[in-house]
Write an enzyme that holds these catalytic residues in place. Structure first.
Site, PDB file in Angstrom:
ATOM      1  N   SER A  10      76.167  44.739  14.180  1.00  0.00           N
ATOM      2  CA  SER A  10      75.856  46.069  14.701  1.00  0.00           C
ATOM      3  C   SER A  10      74.745  46.700  13.877  1.00  0.00           C
ATOM      4  O   SER A  10      74.549  46.362  12.704  1.00  0.00           O
ATOM      5  CB  SER A  10      77.101  46.963  14.637  1.00  0.00           C
ATOM      6  OG  SER A  10      76.774  48.319  14.902  1.00  0.00           O
ATOM      7  N   TYR A  53      84.032  50.040   8.980  1.00  0.00           N
ATOM      8  CA  TYR A  53      83.419  49.314  10.103  1.00  0.00           C
ATOM      9  C   TYR A  53      82.020  48.831   9.720  1.00  0.00           C
ATOM     10  O   TYR A  53      81.658  47.674   9.951  1.00  0.00           O
ATOM     11  CB  TYR A  53      83.338  50.218  11.333  1.00  0.00           C
ATOM     12  CG  TYR A  53      82.599  49.595  12.492  1.00  0.00           C
ATOM     13  CD1 TYR A  53      83.176  48.590  13.250  1.00  0.00           C
ATOM     14  CD2 TYR A  53      81.307  50.026  12.829  1.00  0.00           C
ATOM     15  CE1 TYR A  53      82.490  48.005  14.313  1.00  0.00           C
ATOM     16  CE2 TYR A  53      80.621  49.450  13.888  1.00  0.00           C
ATOM     17  CZ  TYR A  53      81.219  48.451  14.627  1.00  0.00           C
ATOM     18  OH  TYR A  53      80.525  47.877  15.675  1.00  0.00           O
TER      19      TYR A  53
END
Length: 261
Positions: free
Chosen positions: A120, A145
């Site tokens: 990401s 994350y």
């Protein structure tokens, strides 16, 4: 971009929720005409499930040409996997690390083959804090994350280094902002997704870069690179740190009880 039946692709959907997986498999079969779409149980938050899936897959199949490590969790309240790992690093990194390790020999035997790891843009905010890898000293759901997404890129680069000349190539991918259940733990993110829904990719659009890295011919020289919107993308300085990548590999092996080489 779909893997059409003429490609002869036999596709496994390895899912935590088999019932949802069967619904997706039915949809894919209807859209593509490819009836070789199989659903199998795989919970990346449990190493026993990962090992069981790999064992069964290796007993069923003689070849593995493409492995896409697509699963993930995002912004979870602090929790642990069945093996005691913090949920983000446990599922997003260690789960995929173990799965790839268990299938690596089959990938090498099936070469040319490819591994695609979903990362990401959030990796830019990530750091690998080896003294706090499990978030026990300090925990932020959002940063956890980001750290795990950085780990995905570091894993990709180190795996590429180790597999040079083997015929197995490796790529990391930023799929874009995709409409999915990934943000279910964050009310704020859910609201932002709703407000900017016009700019959010559909799951099919979000899969394009992963498929590009999985099936496009001539990408072998770009093994180890990071892709976004079907082209090579820049990564943070942290994601290019080979020393951290090698140490993360060793630490991951130690945590999973794998031999360090």
């Amino acid at each position: 971009m779909w893997l059409r039946p003429r490609s002869g692709a036999r596709v496994y959907l390895a899912c935590r929720d088999v019932q949802k997986g069967e619904l997706v498999a039915k949809e894919i079969k209807g859209l593509t005409g490819n009836q070789q779409v199989l659903v199998r149980k795989l919970d990346l938050a449990d190493t026993k499930s990962i090992r069981a899936f790999a064992k069964d897959f290796l007993a069923e199949e003689k070849h593995l040409h493409i492995l896409i490590n697509n699963a993930g969790v995002m912004m979870c309240p602090y929790s642990k996997t069945a093996d005691g790992f913090e949920m983000h690093i446990g599922v997003n990194h260690l789960g995929h690390f173990l799965l790839t390790h268990l299938l690596l020999e089959k990938l090498q035997e099936s070469a040319p083959s490819r591994v695609v790891n979903l990362s990401s843009l959030a990796h830019y905010l990530g750091r690998i804090h080896f003294h706090n890898l499990q978030g026990e000293k300090f925990y932020s759901a959002g940063l956890a994350y980001c750290h795990s997404k950085l780990a995905n890129i570091l894993f990709t680069r180190e795996l590429h280094r180790r597999l040079k000349g083997s015929g197995v190539t490796v790529y990391s991918v930023h799929p874009g902002t995709v409409k999915s259940e990934l943000i279910r733990h964050s009310t704020v993110m859910s609201l932002m997704w709703w407000l900017f829904s016009f700019f959010i990719k559909t799951p099919q659009q979000g899969a394009q870069t992963s498929l590009y890295c999985a099936v496009t011919e001539g990408l072998e020289s770009l093994s180890g690179k990071h892709f976004s919107d079907c082209q090579v993308a820049w990564v943070s300085s942290q994601a290019r740190n080979e020393t951290v990548a090698r140490r993360l590999w060793d630490v991951s092996c130690d945590l999973l009880g794998l031999p360090v080489d």
